[in-house]
Scaffold this active site. Structure first.
Site, PDB file in Angstrom:
ATOM      1  CD  GLU A 100      -2.673  -1.006   2.364  1.00 39.55           C
ATOM      2  OE1 GLU A 100      -3.644  -1.785   2.724  1.00 39.55           O
ATOM      3  OE2 GLU A 100      -2.466  -0.874   3.585  1.00 39.55           O
TER       4      GLU A 100
ATOM      5  N   GLY B 202     -12.445  -5.445   2.419  1.00 43.16           N
ATOM      6  CA  GLY B 202     -13.802  -5.835   2.164  1.00 43.16           C
ATOM      7  C   GLY B 202     -15.439  -4.866   1.725  1.00 43.16           C
TER       8      GLY B 202
ATOM      9  CG  MET C 148      -8.936  -5.739   9.615  1.00 39.10           C
ATOM     10  SD  MET C 148      -7.309  -7.093   9.502  1.00 39.10           S
ATOM     11  CE  MET C 148      -7.309  -8.150  10.938  1.00 39.10           C
ATOM     12  CD  GLU C 149      -5.465  -1.393   9.183  1.00 42.71           C
ATOM     13  OE1 GLU C 149      -5.988  -1.024   7.993  1.00 42.71           O
ATOM     14  OE2 GLU C 149      -4.787  -2.911   9.360  1.00 42.71           O
TER      15      GLU C 149
ATOM     16  CG  ASP D 185     -12.463  -8.870   0.567  1.00 43.51           C
ATOM     17  OD1 ASP D 185     -10.544  -8.153   0.790  1.00 43.51           O
ATOM     18  OD2 ASP D 185     -13.229  -8.591   1.268  1.00 43.51           O
TER      19      ASP D 185
HETATM   20  N1  ADE Z   1      -8.827  -6.289   3.850  1.00 39.24           N
HETATM   21  C1  ADE Z   1      -8.959  -6.406   2.878  1.00 39.24           C
HETATM   22  N2  ADE Z   1      -9.999  -7.383   3.087  1.00 39.24           N
HETATM   23  C2  ADE Z   1     -10.645  -7.630   4.298  1.00 39.24           C
HETATM   24  C3  ADE Z   1     -11.742  -7.905   4.810  1.00 39.24           C
HETATM   25  N3  ADE Z   1     -12.278  -8.500   4.477  1.00 39.24           N
HETATM   26  N4  ADE Z   1     -11.904  -7.435   6.452  1.00 39.24           N
HETATM   27  C4  ADE Z   1     -10.741  -6.868   7.024  1.00 39.24           C
HETATM   28  N5  ADE Z   1     -10.502  -6.509   6.345  1.00 39.24           N
HETATM   29  C5  ADE Z   1      -9.778  -6.330   5.048  1.00 39.24           C
END
Ligand code: ADE
Length: 231
Positions: free
Chosen positions: A11, A76, A171-172, A195
């Site tokens: 990234e 995601g 996640m951040e 995703d």
């Molecule tokens: N980062 C990328 N895809 C993710 C997901 N499905 N859950 C949490 N963090 C992510």
């Protein structure tokens, strides 16, 4: 000074390659790269994965003089219209894995803290304008749901949409947001969808992550160009 954080090497490496006059600053737990990118003085760093790393990195960035924070990376997609490659610009951030409901707090609320942290309107507008010029990409302004979990099931994705009205899972972002809010420093989170958080995730994620990281980078470069010419 503008700070740019990415969670992973993929990234930030695309931005690091173009950083002029690069100086590496060692802080406990994190290295900050100072330099000039597209005419703007920046601090650039890889913050690591998860909320603890994000909070620590943001704290060090603020200690190093950051006055605006951009978080860039992948997520995601939870919003039903989001597909791999699309972009989310944060309206606000929540911590979906916080649960103090046993004591009467709403799910996601850290006692004593706001239920969500709002992104800066100006940074949002600049991010949006920069994202909207990327061809064939849907740009959604929405809530970023953060937690120390990779969401990879239809139920997990549906929970984030239903309980929090989230646009994406990562996640951040909310950890960055919480630290910035405490310091009164404006922030925005820009996420490119790797995703759809529903279980096909691992396959999509590994295949698409490097490609979609480039979209997030393009948005950041567009923001720098706009910020450097702003009056
Ligand atoms: N980062 C990328 N895809 C993710 C997901 N499905 N859950 C949490 N963090 C992510």
């Amino acid at each position: 000074m503008l700070a740019i954080i990415g969670a992973m090497d993929e990234e930030i490496e695309l931005l690091l390659a173009d950083l002029q006059g690069r100086e590496d600053l060692g802080f406990p737990g994190v290295t900050l790269h100072r330099g000039v990118l597209d005419g703007v003085d920046v601090l650039l760093t890889r913050g690591g994965i998860g909320k603890v790393n994000a909070a620590m990195t943001t704290t060090q960035l603020l200690n190093a003089g950051a006055t605006q924070v951009i978080f860039t990376g992948v997520a995601g997609g939870v919003h039903p219209e989001l597909r791999v490659g699309d972009i989310v610009v944060s309206t606000d951030c929540v911590q979906h894995d916080v649960d103090v409901t046993a004591l009467g707090y709403a799910v996601g609320t850290v006692p004593g803290e706001a239920p969500a942290w709002a992104a800066d309107p100006e940074l949002r507008a600049v991010a949006l304008a920069s994202a909207q010029v990327i061809p064939n990409v849907r740009v959604v302004e929405g809530r970023v749901a953060s937690g120390d979990q990779f969401i990879a099931s239809p139920e997990g994705a549906a929970r984030l949409l239903g309980t929090f009205g989230a646009a994406c899972a990562e996640m951040e972002g909310a950890a960055v947001a919480q630290v910035c809010a405490k310091a009164g420093v404006p922030f925005v989170v820009i996420r490119s969808v790797s995703d759809t958080a529903d279980g096909g995730a691992q396959v999509d994620y590994r295949e698409f992550m490097p490609r979609v990281a480039r979209h997030a980078k393009t948005v950041v470069r567009g923001m720098l160009a706009r910020l450097s010419t702003a009056p």
